[in-house]
Design an enzyme around this catalytic site. Structure first.
Site, PDB file in Angstrom:
ATOM      1  N   SER A 234       0.849  -0.997   0.006  1.00 40.69           N
ATOM      2  CA  SER A 234      -0.490   0.246  -0.216  1.00 40.69           C
ATOM      3  C   SER A 234       0.710   1.330   0.437  1.00 40.69           C
ATOM      4  CB  SER A 234      -1.069  -0.373   1.241  1.00 40.69           C
ATOM      5  OG  SER A 234      -0.532   0.111   2.684  1.00 40.69           O
ATOM      6  N   LYS A 279      -5.680   5.111   8.741  1.00 37.34           N
ATOM      7  CA  LYS A 279      -5.034   5.102   7.715  1.00 37.34           C
ATOM      8  C   LYS A 279      -4.991   7.342   7.601  1.00 37.34           C
ATOM      9  CE  LYS A 279      -3.115   1.855   5.078  1.00 37.34           C
ATOM     10  NZ  LYS A 279      -2.315   1.360   3.476  1.00 37.34           N
TER      11      LYS A 279
END
Length: 340
Positions: A234, A279
Site C-alpha cells: 500500500s 490510515k
C-alpha cells in the site's frame, strides 16, 4: 488471614491474565498505525531536497487474544477480521509474513519504475530466480524449502521467468527427480526432489511451492529504500512520489505535509488498499495537511469516499484528494500553491 486470601486471589488472577493473553482467537485486529516521513528512508543518489514531506501511512495488524478482541469490539477505528480474510487457506504465519514483505518489495520496484519513467530516465531489470512464497504440505518441498528462499537453478539450468520454471517442471513425470539450487540467508544450497502430482489436480506435477518472479530493477542514479519490516503493497504510490520528487528540481511538496496510500502498478495506476479509515486517523495525528486516496473510478465504497467520511467524523482539516493514477497526484501537486 484475609490478607493472605486477597494476595492469593491477586496471584491467581495475574497468572490467569498472563496465560489468557497468549490464547489467540481465530481473528486478526487492525488499528491505526503511523504516518512516517519518506525522505529519511528513501535516498536517490544526488537527489534534490524538499521543504515539506511525503509520508506513508500504516495500520497495525495482529492476532487477536480475548482482550484485543474485546477492545476492538468497542473501538470505532479498530477492525476485526476472521483469519481466512487475512491469510490464504493453509498459509502459515511465516508464509503470511513472507508474502507481505515480498509485496512490499514489489511495490518498491513498481514505484521506482513509475518515478524514473516519469522523469524520462531508462530502467532495466535483472531476473534473480523465483521467490518461494509458500510450501504446500505433503509435497516434496515440505521440510526442504521454506518461504523466503530464492530458487536460482533447476538441474543446473538457469531460467528467465517463473513461467519457464513451471514449464520445465510441468513436463516431468511423477517420481522424476530434479536438482533444485536455492539461496537462503546468503548461502547457496542444492537439494534433490522427486516431482509429485498435486492432490487437487492429478493432471499437474510439481515440487509443491507457491512462487513469484524475483526481479531486481537497475537504475541510474541509484535509489535505496529502507522500509525495514513494513509489509504489504500500500505504500507504492507515496514511494513513487518521493522518488520522483528527489529526481526533479521542482519541489512538489511546496512545503506541505503530504500523506497518502494506494498500490502502484508499473503503468502508474493507483489501486485500492485496506484500512483506509485507520490510515486517515494516523495521518491526522501526524499533522498531515493533504492525503491522497484511491478514487477507484467512483465506486460507492471507494477508498476516497471512505476517507472523506472518516475525515469528517474525526473533524480533521486535512484535505482528502482523489487520485486514479500517479500522474493525477503529480498534476495536483504541480498546481498547488507554495505554502506561506
Amino acid at each position: 488471614m484475609r490478607k493472605k486470601h486477597y494476595l492469593r486471589f491477586l496471584i491467581i488472577a495475574g497468572i490467569f491474565f498472563v496465560a489468557s493473553s497468549f490464547y489467540y482467537l481465530p481473528y486478526y485486529v487492525s488499528k491505526p498505525g503511523m504516518a512516517k516521513e519518506l525522505a529519511p528512508i528513501i535516498e536517490v543518489e544526488n537527489g534534490n531536497g524538499e521543504k515539506g514531506s511525503f509520508m506513508l501511512t500504516t495500520i497495525r495488524m495482529g492476532k487477536a487474544n480475548i482482550y484485543a478482541y474485546t477492545i476492538a469490539k468497542f473501538s470505532k477505528y479498530q477492525e476485526i477480521y476472521p483469519v481466512e480474510e487475512v491469510r490464504s487457506k493453509d498459509e502459515t504465519d511465516e508464509e503470511y509474513n513472507v508474502r507481505q514483505l515480498h509485496m512490499m518489495e514489489g511495490s518498491k520496484t513498481n514505484a521506482i519504475e513509475v518515478a524514473y519513467k516519469k522523469a524520462n530516465i531508462p530502467v532495466k531489470f535483472r531476473f534473480n530466480g523465483v521467490y518461494v512464497l509458500q510450501v504446500i504440505p505433503n509435497m516434496p518441498a515440505e521440510g526442504k524449502l521454506k518461504p523466503g528462499d530464492r530458487v536460482t537453478r533447476i538441474d543446473g539450468k538457469e531460467f528467465e521467468s517463473m513461467d519457464q520454471f513451471i514449464d520445465y517442471i510441468g513436463v516431468k513425470k511423477p517420481g522424476d527427480k530434479v536438482e533444485v539450487t536455492y539461496e537462503r540467508d546468503g548461502q547457496s544450497h542444492t537439494v534433490s526432489l522427486a516431482v509429485q502430482t498435486f492432490s487437487k489436480d492429478k493432471n499437474k506435477v510439481g515440487i509443491g511451492i507457491g512462487l513469484v518472479d524475483d526481479k531486481q530493477i537497475e537504475v541510474h542514479p541509484k535509489v535505496t529504500i529502507d522500509s525495514e519490516e513494513i509489509g504489504g503493497p500500500s505504500a507504492g504510490t507515496m514511494f513513487s512520489l518521493e522518488i520522483y520528487n528527489q529526481l526533479t528540481k521542482t519541489d512538489l511538496t511546496k512545503g506541505y505535509q503530504i500523506a497518502g496510500t494506494g498500490t502502484i502498478s508499473p503503468d502508474g495506476t493507483v489501486g485500492r488498499i485496506g484500512g483506509i479509515e485507520q490510515k486517515i486517523v494516523a495521518a491526522d495525528k501526524a499533522g498531515a495537511e493533504i492525503f491522497f486516496a484511491p478514487e477507484e473510478k467512483g465506486v460507492s465504497d471507494s477508498n476516497y469516499k471512505m476517507a472523506v467520511k472518516t475525515a469528517k467524523d474525526i473533524g480533521t482539516s486535512m484535505k482528502i484528494v482523489p487520485i486514479e493514477t500517479f500522474d493525477d497526484a503529480v498534476a495536483y501537486l504541480e498546481k498547488l500553491k507554495m505554502k506561506k
